[in-house]
Design a protein around this motif. Structure first.
Motif, PDB file in Angstrom:
ATOM      1  N   HIS B  55       0.827  -1.198   0.000  1.00 17.43           N
ATOM      2  CA  HIS B  55       0.000   0.000   0.000  1.00 17.43           C
ATOM      3  C   HIS B  55       0.871   1.262   0.000  1.00 17.43           C
ATOM      4  CE1 HIS B  55      -2.741  -3.089   1.316  1.00 17.43           C
ATOM      5  NE2 HIS B  55      -1.950  -3.321   2.356  1.00 17.43           N
ATOM      6  N   VAL B  57       0.551   5.636   1.209  1.00 16.56           N
ATOM      7  CA  VAL B  57      -0.200   6.837   1.552  1.00 16.56           C
ATOM      8  C   VAL B  57       0.579   8.084   1.132  1.00 16.56           C
ATOM      9  CG1 VAL B  57      -1.446   5.759   3.472  1.00 16.56           C
ATOM     10  CG2 VAL B  57       0.667   6.994   3.939  1.00 16.56           C
ATOM     11  N   ARG B 111       6.228   1.789   6.396  1.00 15.52           N
ATOM     12  CA  ARG B 111       5.712   1.284   7.672  1.00 15.52           C
ATOM     13  C   ARG B 111       5.313  -0.178   7.496  1.00 15.52           C
ATOM     14  NH1 ARG B 111      -0.057   3.333   9.463  1.00 15.52           N
ATOM     15  NH2 ARG B 111      -0.640   1.751   7.931  1.00 15.52           N
ATOM     16  N   THR B 242       3.402  -0.434   3.888  1.00 15.00           N
ATOM     17  CA  THR B 242       2.855   0.794   3.312  1.00 15.00           C
ATOM     18  C   THR B 242       3.987   1.804   3.095  1.00 15.00           C
ATOM     19  OG1 THR B 242       0.753   0.469   4.492  1.00 15.00           O
ATOM     20  CG2 THR B 242       1.186   2.673   3.660  1.00 15.00           C
ATOM     21  N   MET B 244       5.040   5.272   3.228  1.00 13.86           N
ATOM     22  CA  MET B 244       4.452   6.400   3.949  1.00 13.86           C
ATOM     23  C   MET B 244       4.836   7.747   3.350  1.00 13.86           C
ATOM     24  SD  MET B 244       2.760   4.846   6.213  1.00 13.86           S
ATOM     25  CE  MET B 244       2.222   6.096   7.396  1.00 13.86           C
TER      26      MET B 244
END
Lengths: 250, 250
Positions: B55, B57, B111, B242, B244
């Motif tokens: 993922h 962000v 992360r 993820t 970050m």
């Protein structure tokens, strides 16, 4: 033999707990897994329905089986292999015949998840609702106290539900905050002896409005008195809501 | 005109960042949204690939457009209407022609999310990995320090990747813990000047093994010296990871 299972689900893809035509429900998935595991049709009763899109980490259900072909502690393994990844059986045990997952429930706790910060955050959007300018946690906690206690929550209930009484007791509304990437997460934990259809989601909308000063203690008092839905804030979206825990008398 | 956008995505449904045959990638979704919004094909360059299931962000990308038909600050609105809900553009701005989302990147932070507690928790399983008996945070933090610094991380790199050098600097591995429903959440934040294929996921597996005492400081030293993958713990699953933040020189 009466079995009790605790289950968790990501409600995103489901039309709610209860079986219905032309829509996939959690109940249907669970009954279908029982059919696969046991070879017989079993009707499952939950502590209560959850709406379309609402999640659970501590939903409790019971069902009856003639013979005990699966030991209760093996129930998670036996059923999870037939369940989709977004529905999981966490625990299984036996109960007295008088136990009813719905009618024996004494307290339920729901959590409503909000976040403030970067918009359109795909890692949060599944289980939380983005709200801009969430009031300070102390302010939220202060107004949340106004919704505690025994009240007629008729105004908080979506129309069309048939219940004997709309009086409920809310034992506690607890507000928790934590810092997160690019903003903050705010959780409202609501514990009560039972909840009407849409009640928690309407409570959260009203708590936000009270904290922002868009509604007043006086308008809330009138809503309790008159049962008039239009005196309250908006009903918050389903995806922020999770059934956390159902408590029973031992 | 060189545009820079910051994007977030839930990688669950994607075969990673990079376009490839017979699989859906985040890059393809973004380039397809640009085609819909602009009417022309635009090639997008990210700070780096993320693997299938990983993922982000704070992924950063750049692309060039002849004319500025969309003001940079309108880029999120212009593209998000053509993107699926699990890929979101968070910010848009203009950059110098010399800016390259990949080559200009100075530091990246990933992360890795672990949790200990009830198994099969559908609300966590999308973005975190369940590990039983996660060591105490102080123990994890202590052994994590052994992986900081400038090292040859060849042993941490999945075979088959073609890179000039496998020397990287890890500035920090920070361990954070928080209590959660039925257990604890543990986050490992890893910041470095660059990462090899599978490097963070292998680091997390090794940190767990070191903290459990399954591996030793001595075996880690040998792994750095020899580049031998078999001296390390397992590569952790993609879904816990993820991206970050990507940092650039101003």
């Amino acid at each position: 033999m009466r079995y009790v299972v605790k289950i968790a689900y990501d409600g995103t893809e489901y039309a709610g707990w209860q079986c219905q035509k032309n829509a996939v429900s959690v109940q249907e998935k669970l009954e279908s897994a029982l059919l696969s595991a046991l070879g017989t049709c079993v009707k499952v009763t939950a502590s209560g329905r959850t709406d379309a899109g609402v999640h659970a980490v501590g939903q409790v259900c019971h069902f009856d089986m003639e013979s005990c072909s699966i030991p209760p502690e093996k129930m998670p393994d036996a059923l999870n292999r037939f369940l989709p990844a977004d529905v999981r059986v966490l625990e299984g045990k036996l109960a007295k015949e008088t136990f009813d997952a719905n009618r024996s429930a004494k307290r339920k706790t729901y959590r409503y998840a909000l976040y403030d910060g970067e918009r359109d955050m795909p890692l949060k959007d599944r289980f939380a609702v983005r709200v801009e300018n969430i009031p300070a946690t102390e302010t939220l906690q202060k107004v949340a106290r106004l919704l505690e206690g025994e009240h007629d929550y008729k105004a908080f209930c979506a129309s069309g539900s048939a219940v004997k009484t709309t009086v409920r007791t809310v034992y506690e509304v607890r507000v928790e905050e934590s810092k997160s990437y690019g903003g903050k997460d705010v959780y409202l934990y609501v514990t009560g002896n039972g909840f009407l259809y849409n009640m928690v989601r309407t409570m959260v909308g009203e708590i936000l409005d009270l904290a922002w000063g868009k509604r007043t203690e006086e308008s809330l008092r009138k809503a309790f008195e008159t049962g008039n839905r239009s005196l309250l804030g908006k009903t918050m979206p389903a995806k922020g809501l999770t059934l956390m825990q159902v408590e029973y008398e031992e």
